[in-house]
Design an enzyme around this catalytic site. Structure first.
Site, PDB file in Angstrom:
ATOM      1  CG  ASP A  97      -0.262  -0.029   2.724  1.00  0.00           C
ATOM      2  OD1 ASP A  97       1.154  -0.489   2.575  1.00  0.00           O
ATOM      3  OD2 ASP A  97      -0.938   1.248   3.077  1.00  0.00           O
ATOM      4  CD  GLU A 159       3.942   0.704   7.093  1.00  0.00           C
ATOM      5  OE1 GLU A 159       4.845   1.751   8.388  1.00  0.00           O
ATOM      6  OE2 GLU A 159       4.491   1.808   6.226  1.00  0.00           O
TER       7      GLU A 159
HETATM    8 ZN   LIG Z   1       7.149   1.994   3.881  1.00  0.00          ZN
END
Ligand SMILES: [Zn+2]
Length: 456
Positions: A97, A159
């Site tokens: 992501d 994340e």
């Molecule tokens: Zn990163």
């Protein structure tokens, strides 16, 4: 363990093989960058699903047994391939992501159209962290058909959105991620041509301190001069948190020392935007202050605003303080020291309460032993110069989740970023020459780790 477990010829072969793989690795990276996999909830989450599927396909092509897992958050990809009997195991982490691109107008070229300029590939996620994903794929390709170690690849999908479901993923699938070494490719190197292992991160504590001096607010003409107001008391209390030099004055907190790297005051002033004539605070090298010593910042205050001010002694005031901690400091213990300091320094007998809002552990790698030796040797093989130990002043919260879940593993934090990467910013980019070295280092590391086992 011997250092010549891998011959210079074998290392050169891996360098050559990775060099031959780079055009395809680069093309696959560009495909990933074209998918706008922004995990923040106001963005189209079908794109995150698409990028998970694209990563899964890349791993399947390398022969891994792949599953896309979702535990209440964004989809993560787990792939596994066994190594030779008795070989060590490695888990390779990255995330697919990305951060929101921000304003398109701030980009010189569209964020999701990968574009090369001056040896750098521009695009959101071109570095953070789709290049991390591709470094793992490149290392697998370099060993195609004869993987020297057992490998599990774990590519997270949120994340950049706080890794909220990572604890559930680790709870449910953690047994598949356990390994002798965990390579977390989400940091960077010290400079172009100067590789680094990120061996420390600071922990943090956020707390709210409340001060009360009066039962209710009163007229400053009638009572000022004899009764203390809460705002002034709070300010005196906050002032007690630093000594004259600007060091944190809370007693008993841990502190350490950073490696001696080239980082001077002029660069710090430039990067931080510190005004001419304003002093730096604290003592010790600048990197020690940023990476290995505690810091305390007042990040918010509840006091009457200037616009709404009246001639009143305020009865109550509050402040939120953010404390950064030396990497190995226990955050709960640090909060207790902070609380004790604030209670003991209450000016004029003011009533003080301190409330813990949030805390997170830092990271201090156990950066010795045979696995770390092989990691350092692999970096030296790729760059021709040994890596330095680098710290990060902030936290990467998910790393402490890994440390807690896999206490036996050597956790090695690497990455593709350099000082000009601008991760999270406009015009994020990857240095393509350095990227190849990152791929070589990881391919060599897998080989060295496999050889290590056979000779011990
Ligand atoms: Zn990163």
């Amino acid at each position: 363990m011997t250092d010549d477990a891998l011959t210079p010829d074998q290392i050169q072969q891996l360098r050559d093989r990775v060099a031959g793989l780079m055009p395809q690795v680069r093309a696959d990276l560009e495909q990933l960058v074209r998918i706008p996999s922004v995990s923040a909830s106001s963005f189209d989450q079908s794109q995150v699903a698409r990028s998970a599927e694209a990563v899964a396909e890349l791993l399947r092509r390398e022969g891994l047994d792949v599953e896309i897992v979702q535990e209440g958050g964004r989809p993560a990809v787990i792939g596994h391939l066994d190594g030779p009997e008795g070989a060590p195991t490695v888990t390779l982490y990255a995330h697919h992501d990305v951060q929101p691109p921000g304003d398109d107008a701030d980009w010189d070229t569209p964020p999701f159209e990968p574009t090369e300029r001056d040896g750098r590939l521009y695009g959101r996620g071109a570095a953070d962290d789709k290049a991390g994903v591709m470094a793992h794929v490149a290392a697998l390709r370099a060993h195609s058909g004869q993987l020297p170690v057992g490998v599990t690849v774990f590519v997270e999908g949120e994340e950049e959105f706080g890794s909220a479901s990572l604890p559930q993923i680790l709870e449910k699938h953690g047994h598949r991620l356990s390994a002798d070494a965990i390579v977390i490719a989400d940091s960077g190197n010290w400079a172009i041509g100067e590789p680094a292992l990120t061996t420390t991160l600071r922990g943090g504590v956020r707390a709210v301190v409340r001060v009360q001096t009066l039962d209710h607010s009163v007229h400053s003409g009638m009572y000022g001069g004899a009764a203390p107001d809460a705002v002034t008391a709070l300010i005196r209390l906050l002032a007690s948190l630093h000594d004259e030099d600007g060091n944190v004055a809370v007693k008993g907190l841990d502190e350490g020392t950073a490696a001696e790297l080239d980082y001077d005051e002029a660069r710090f002033r430039e990067e931080s935007g510190l005004l001419d004539g304003v002093d730096l605070i604290g003592t010790g090298s600048i990197l020690t202050r940023l990476w290995n010593k505690p810091s305390i910042t007042t990040i918010g205050m509840d006091v009457t605003s200037v616009d709404k001010a009246s001639n009143t002694l305020a009865a109550r005031a509050a402040a939120k303080v953010s404390m950064r901690l030396a990497p190995a400091q226990d955050p709960a213990a640090a909060f207790e020291l902070l609380e004790q300091h604030l209670l003991e320094h209450a000016p004029w007998g003011a009533k003080v309460t301190v409330e813990l809002e949030e805390h997170g552990s830092g990271f201090a790698a156990d950066a010795d032993g045979p696995i770390y030796d092989e990691a350092r040797a692999s970096f030296a093989d790729a760059w021709g110069t040994a890596p330095v130990d680098m710290g990060v002043g902030g936290s990467i919260p998910f790393i402490s989740d890994f440390v807690a879940r896999f206490p036996e593993a050597s956790i090695i934090v690497t990455g593709v970023e350099d000082p000009d990467t601008r991760a999270h910013g406009a015009n994020e980019s990857l240095h393509l020459g350095e990227f190849e070295k990152v791929c070589v280092a990881e391919a060599v590391f897998l080989a060295r780790l496999g050889a290590l086992q056979r000779t011990r």
